[in-house]
Design a protein around this motif. Structure first.
Motif, PDB file in Angstrom:
ATOM      1  N   GLY A  83     -17.681   1.537  34.264  1.00 20.09           N
ATOM      2  CA  GLY A  83     -18.906   0.762  34.365  1.00 20.09           C
ATOM      3  C   GLY A  83     -18.601  -0.710  34.239  1.00 20.09           C
ATOM      4  N   THR A  84     -19.631  -1.500  34.324  1.00 22.06           N
ATOM      5  CA  THR A  84     -19.459  -2.944  34.257  1.00 22.06           C
ATOM      6  C   THR A  84     -20.617  -3.567  33.482  1.00 22.06           C
ATOM      7  N   CYS A  85     -20.349  -4.702  32.868  1.00 21.68           N
ATOM      8  CA  CYS A  85     -21.364  -5.396  32.075  1.00 21.68           C
ATOM      9  C   CYS A  85     -21.271  -6.891  32.351  1.00 21.68           C
ATOM     10  N   TYR A  86     -22.423  -7.500  32.535  1.00 26.39           N
ATOM     11  CA  TYR A  86     -22.510  -8.948  32.717  1.00 26.39           C
ATOM     12  C   TYR A  86     -23.463  -9.501  31.661  1.00 26.39           C
ATOM     13  N   ILE A  87     -23.065 -10.602  31.056  1.00 25.83           N
ATOM     14  CA  ILE A  87     -23.924 -11.282  30.090  1.00 25.83           C
ATOM     15  C   ILE A  87     -24.057 -12.723  30.559  1.00 25.83           C
ATOM     16  N   SER A  88     -25.294 -13.168  30.724  1.00 30.42           N
ATOM     17  CA  SER A  88     -25.516 -14.512  31.228  1.00 30.42           C
ATOM     18  C   SER A  88     -26.606 -15.217  30.427  1.00 30.42           C
ATOM     19  N   ASP A  89     -26.614 -16.530  30.536  1.00 30.09           N
ATOM     20  CA  ASP A  89     -27.640 -17.351  29.897  1.00 30.09           C
ATOM     21  C   ASP A  89     -28.867 -17.402  30.801  1.00 30.09           C
ATOM     22  N   VAL A  90     -30.023 -17.158  30.230  1.00 30.80           N
ATOM     23  CA  VAL A  90     -31.283 -17.279  30.961  1.00 30.80           C
ATOM     24  C   VAL A  90     -32.306 -17.940  30.048  1.00 30.80           C
ATOM     25  N   MET A  91     -33.365 -18.420  30.638  1.00 31.72           N
ATOM     26  CA  MET A  91     -34.440 -19.035  29.877  1.00 31.72           C
ATOM     27  C   MET A  91     -35.610 -18.062  29.803  1.00 31.72           C
ATOM     28  N   GLU A  92     -36.106 -17.852  28.606  1.00 34.94           N
ATOM     29  CA  GLU A  92     -37.276 -17.006  28.414  1.00 34.94           C
ATOM     30  C   GLU A  92     -38.501 -17.900  28.239  1.00 34.94           C
ATOM     31  N   ILE A  93     -39.541 -17.573  28.954  1.00 35.04           N
ATOM     32  CA  ILE A  93     -40.793 -18.306  28.811  1.00 35.04           C
ATOM     33  C   ILE A  93     -41.542 -17.707  27.630  1.00 35.04           C
ATOM     34  N   ARG A  94     -42.018 -18.542  26.786  1.00 33.70           N
ATOM     35  CA  ARG A  94     -42.771 -18.048  25.629  1.00 33.70           C
ATOM     36  C   ARG A  94     -43.914 -17.159  26.062  1.00 33.70           C
ATOM     37  N   SER A  95     -44.026 -16.038  25.395  1.00 35.07           N
ATOM     38  CA  SER A  95     -45.108 -15.093  25.680  1.00 35.07           C
ATOM     39  C   SER A  95     -45.615 -14.565  24.339  1.00 35.07           C
ATOM     40  N   VAL A  96     -46.554 -13.671  24.388  1.00 33.71           N
ATOM     41  CA  VAL A  96     -47.116 -13.123  23.158  1.00 33.71           C
ATOM     42  C   VAL A  96     -46.032 -12.449  22.329  1.00 33.71           C
TER      43      VAL A  96
END
Length: 102
Positions: A83-96
């Protein structure tokens, strides 16, 4: 918005429970699973495995400081079972209910 890590894993469906357990041990308790994933990998030897339609795509998000634990818990499983795994930086928009509020 704030920075989180996106974890993407493609692996054989038979290993799904072990991988989810590895994420849980890392403190990552939420995830989504897409079944019957097919495709072509970056290496030619992956072609057959990725077209068998018994693969799953797992996506999860965590705080940046949890990424090391994810690698420590998931890498041995992927090395053993494939298998393979990728970890990346992303921006989360504030939500409830967001990753940063957990």
């Amino acid at each position: 918005m704030h920075l989180v890590k996106k974890i993407e894993i493609i692996a054989n469906s038979f290993e799904l429970e072990k991988i989810v357990d590895g994420l849980d041990k890392s403190g990552v308790h939420g995830h989504a699973v897409i079944r019957n994933v097919a495709g072509k990998g970056l290496r030619d030897s992956e072609d057959l495995d990725m077209t068998m339609l018994d693969n799953v795509y797992i996506i999860a998000f965590c705080m940046p400081d949890q990424a090391k634990a994810v690698v420590e818990n998931v890498r041995p499983l992927l090395n053993k079972f494939g298998g393979t795994c990728y970890i990346s930086d992303v921006m989360e928009i504030r939500s409830v209910k967001c990753v940063a509020s957990l």
